[in-house]
Design an enzyme around this catalytic site. Structure first.
Site, mmCIF file in Angstrom:
data_model
loop_
_atom_site.group_PDB
_atom_site.id
_atom_site.type_symbol
_atom_site.label_atom_id
_atom_site.label_comp_id
_atom_site.label_asym_id
_atom_site.label_seq_id
_atom_site.Cartn_x
_atom_site.Cartn_y
_atom_site.Cartn_z
ATOM 1 N N GLN A 223 61.294 54.865 29.516
ATOM 2 C CA GLN A 223 60.091 54.050 29.583
ATOM 3 C C GLN A 223 59.361 54.273 30.914
ATOM 4 O OE1 GLN A 223 63.054 53.099 28.331
ATOM 5 N NE2 GLN A 223 62.863 51.430 26.850
ATOM 6 N N THR B 222 37.392 67.692 -2.666
ATOM 7 C CA THR B 222 38.240 68.140 -1.556
ATOM 8 C C THR B 222 38.318 69.666 -1.550
ATOM 9 O OG1 THR B 222 40.349 68.029 -2.737
ATOM 10 C CG2 THR B 222 39.572 65.996 -1.684
ATOM 11 N N ASP B 223 38.167 70.269 -2.727
ATOM 12 C CA ASP B 223 38.175 71.738 -2.784
ATOM 13 C C ASP B 223 36.995 72.311 -2.001
ATOM 14 O OD1 ASP B 223 39.524 74.100 -4.085
ATOM 15 O OD2 ASP B 223 37.451 74.411 -4.744
ATOM 16 N N HIS C 97 69.179 62.394 22.719
ATOM 17 C CA HIS C 97 70.422 62.055 23.405
ATOM 18 C C HIS C 97 71.348 63.264 23.550
ATOM 19 C CE1 HIS C 97 69.248 57.896 23.014
ATOM 20 N NE2 HIS C 97 69.239 57.966 21.695
ATOM 21 N N ARG D 204 72.532 61.506 33.955
ATOM 22 C CA ARG D 204 72.561 61.933 32.560
ATOM 23 C C ARG D 204 71.489 62.993 32.340
ATOM 24 N NH1 ARG D 204 69.316 57.261 28.996
ATOM 25 N NH2 ARG D 204 67.420 57.337 30.258
ATOM 26 N N ASN E 186 64.015 59.951 22.569
ATOM 27 C CA ASN E 186 65.082 60.175 23.546
ATOM 28 C C ASN E 186 66.115 61.071 22.872
ATOM 29 O OD1 ASN E 186 66.866 60.066 25.642
ATOM 30 N ND2 ASN E 186 67.103 57.838 25.659
ATOM 31 N N LYS F 29 40.688 66.783 2.058
ATOM 32 C CA LYS F 29 41.690 67.857 1.895
ATOM 33 C C LYS F 29 42.559 67.886 3.143
ATOM 34 C CE LYS F 29 41.736 70.874 -1.138
ATOM 35 N NZ LYS F 29 42.147 70.481 -2.504
ATOM 36 N N PHE G 66 70.596 55.419 33.622
ATOM 37 C CA PHE G 66 70.275 54.289 32.732
ATOM 38 C C PHE G 66 71.380 53.260 32.863
ATOM 39 C CE2 PHE G 66 69.813 52.143 28.526
ATOM 40 C CZ PHE G 66 68.546 51.636 28.759
HETATM 41 O O1 LIG Z 1 65.826 55.543 28.823
HETATM 42 C C1 LIG Z 1 66.391 54.826 27.975
HETATM 43 N N1 LIG Z 1 65.744 53.722 27.500
HETATM 44 C C2 LIG Z 1 66.304 52.903 26.568
HETATM 45 O O2 LIG Z 1 65.691 51.885 26.147
HETATM 46 C C3 LIG Z 1 67.584 53.239 26.093
HETATM 47 N N2 LIG Z 1 68.429 52.666 25.178
HETATM 48 C C4 LIG Z 1 69.538 53.429 25.127
HETATM 49 O O3 LIG Z 1 70.532 53.203 24.368
HETATM 50 N N3 LIG Z 1 69.447 54.484 25.994
HETATM 51 C C5 LIG Z 1 68.243 54.377 26.600
HETATM 52 N N4 LIG Z 1 67.621 55.165 27.532
#
Ligand SMILES: O=c1[nH]c(=O)c2[nH]c(=O)[nH]c2[nH]1
Length: 283
Positions: free
Chosen positions: A211, A57-58, A239, A169, A237, A12, A152
Site C-alpha cells: 500500500q 459492430t461489423d 507472493h 521479503r 501482491n 465491437k 511487512f
Molecule cells: O504489503 C502487504 N500488504 C498487505 O495488506 C498484506 N497482507 C498480507 O497478507 N501480506 C501483505 N503485504
C-alpha cells in the site's frame, strides 16, 4: 410495476489490427487491440427491434481497419480520439463513444524482423461526447520485483492470523496503472515519462507495505508529470513464500522461494491532485 430500459451501450470488442508501414527496406509495426463502445438513442432497437439507428459492430470493426490504412497509427491516443470523434460526428443516434486500445510492443530484430515484448501493454481509453473529450492512458502487465528492502509487520491480528511478520521479503507485482489527463498533451513524450516515474518509485521506495509503495508510485507520477491529474493503480501482491529447507538439514536465509500463483493480495488505490478537474469519461 413499470419496467424500463436502463443504461446500455454496444460495440465491437477486441479488433486486432496490425499496421505495417512499408517505406523502403525498414518497416515499422503497430499492433493494437481496439474495443469500441457506443451509446445514445438506442431505445428503438431494444424495445421494438428497429435498427435504423444502429451502426453495426461489423462496420465499427471495418472502420478500425480503414482508419489504420488511411490515417496510419502513431500514438494510440490519437488513433482512439479519431475513431471516437468519427462515430459521434457521423451517427445522429450516437452521443457518446468510448474507444479502449491495448498496444502490444515489438522489439526490432532487423529491418523487417521483430520480437514480441513480454506481457506488458500500453493502454488508452478515450471517451468523446457532446460535452467533452476525456483521455485516460495506462499500462498493464509491467512485472516488477525487489528482492529486499521490503518488510511487512505490525498488522492487525486475530484468531485466524498465521502470517509471520517479516523484516525482509521479496516484493513483486504486475503493475496495472491508469492515469488521466486534464487536457491533450504530447502523448509520445508522456507515456515513457509516466512509466519511468512508476518504475523509479517502485525501485527507490523502502517498503513497509505494498500500500505504501502504491501511494509512492502514484505520487511520483503527479510530482514529475504536470499533465497528469489522477493515477489509479491495481497492484497484485505476487507472493514469494520462503521454502522450509530444514527437513533437508539446510538453512534458507531468504534465498529459495515458492512463487505462488494464487490467491494473491490485490492492493488498489487512487492518487490524485486535490484540485483535479471533474471527470465524466470512462476509466
Ligand atoms: O504489503 C502487504 N500488504 C498487505 O495488506 C498484506 N497482507 C498480507 O497478507 N501480506 C501483505 N503485504
Amino acid at each position: 410495476m413499470g419496467i424500463v430500459l436502463g443504461p446500455n451501450r454496444y460495440g465491437k470488442a477486441e479488433t486486432r489490427v496490425v499496421r505495417v508501414v512499408r517505406d523502403g527496406q525498414r518497416h515499422e509495426l503497430r499492433d493494437l487491440n481496439v474495443s469500441v463502445s457506443l451509446s445514445g438513442d438506442l431505445d428503438a432497437t431494444h424495445l421494438a427491434g428497429d435498427n435504423a439507428g444502429v451502426l453495426p459492430t461489423d462496420t465499427q470493426k471495418n472502420t478500425v481497419y480503414a482508419f489504420a490504412k488511411e490515417h496510419g497509427i502513431d500514438q494510440p491516443e490519437d488513433f482512439a480520439l479519431r475513431l471516437a470523434r468519427h462515430f459521434v460526428a457521423s451517427q445522429p443516434t450516437i452521443h457518446r463513444a468510448r474507444v479502449h486500445i491495448e498496444q502490444h510492443s515489438w522489439q526490432r530484430l532487423g529491418p523487417h524482423s521483430f520480437q514480441r515484448d513480454g506481457g506488458e501493454t500500453r493502454t488508452t481509453t478515450v471517451t468523446v461526447d457532446t460535452a467533452g473529450e476525456w483521455v485516460v492512458s495506462g499500462l498493464a502487465g509491467l512485472v516488477l520485483l525487489n528482492s529486499t528492502d521490503s518488510e511487512f509487520w505490525g498488522y492487525a491480528k486475530d484468531g485466524y492470523t498465521t502470517l509471520p511478520e517479516t523484516r525482509d521479503r521479496i516484493l513483486a507485482t504486475a503493475v496495472d496503472a491508469r492515469w488521466r489527463f486534464a487536457a491533450p498533451t504530447d502523448w509520445a513524450d508522456s507515456y515513457p515519462g509516466v512509466r519511468a516515474a512508476l518504475v523509479a518509485a517502485f525501485v527507490q521506495t523502502y517498503s513497509l507495505s505494498l500500500q505504501q509503495t502504491l501511494y509512492a508510485m502514484g505520487r511520483r507520477v503527479l510530482e514529475e508529470r504536470p499533465e497528469v491529474v489522477e493515477v489509479r493503480l491495481a497492484l497484485p501482491n505476487k507472493h514469494h513464500l520462503l521454502v522450509d529447507l530444514a527437513p533437508f538439514g539446510l538453512d534458507n536465509p531468504n534465498e529459495v522461494f515458492v512463487a505462488a500463483d494464487r490467491p494473491y493480495g490485490l492492493i488498489e488505490g487512487t492518487v490524485l491532485r486535490s484540485d483535479a478537474p471533474s471527470y465524466d469519461g470512462a476509466f
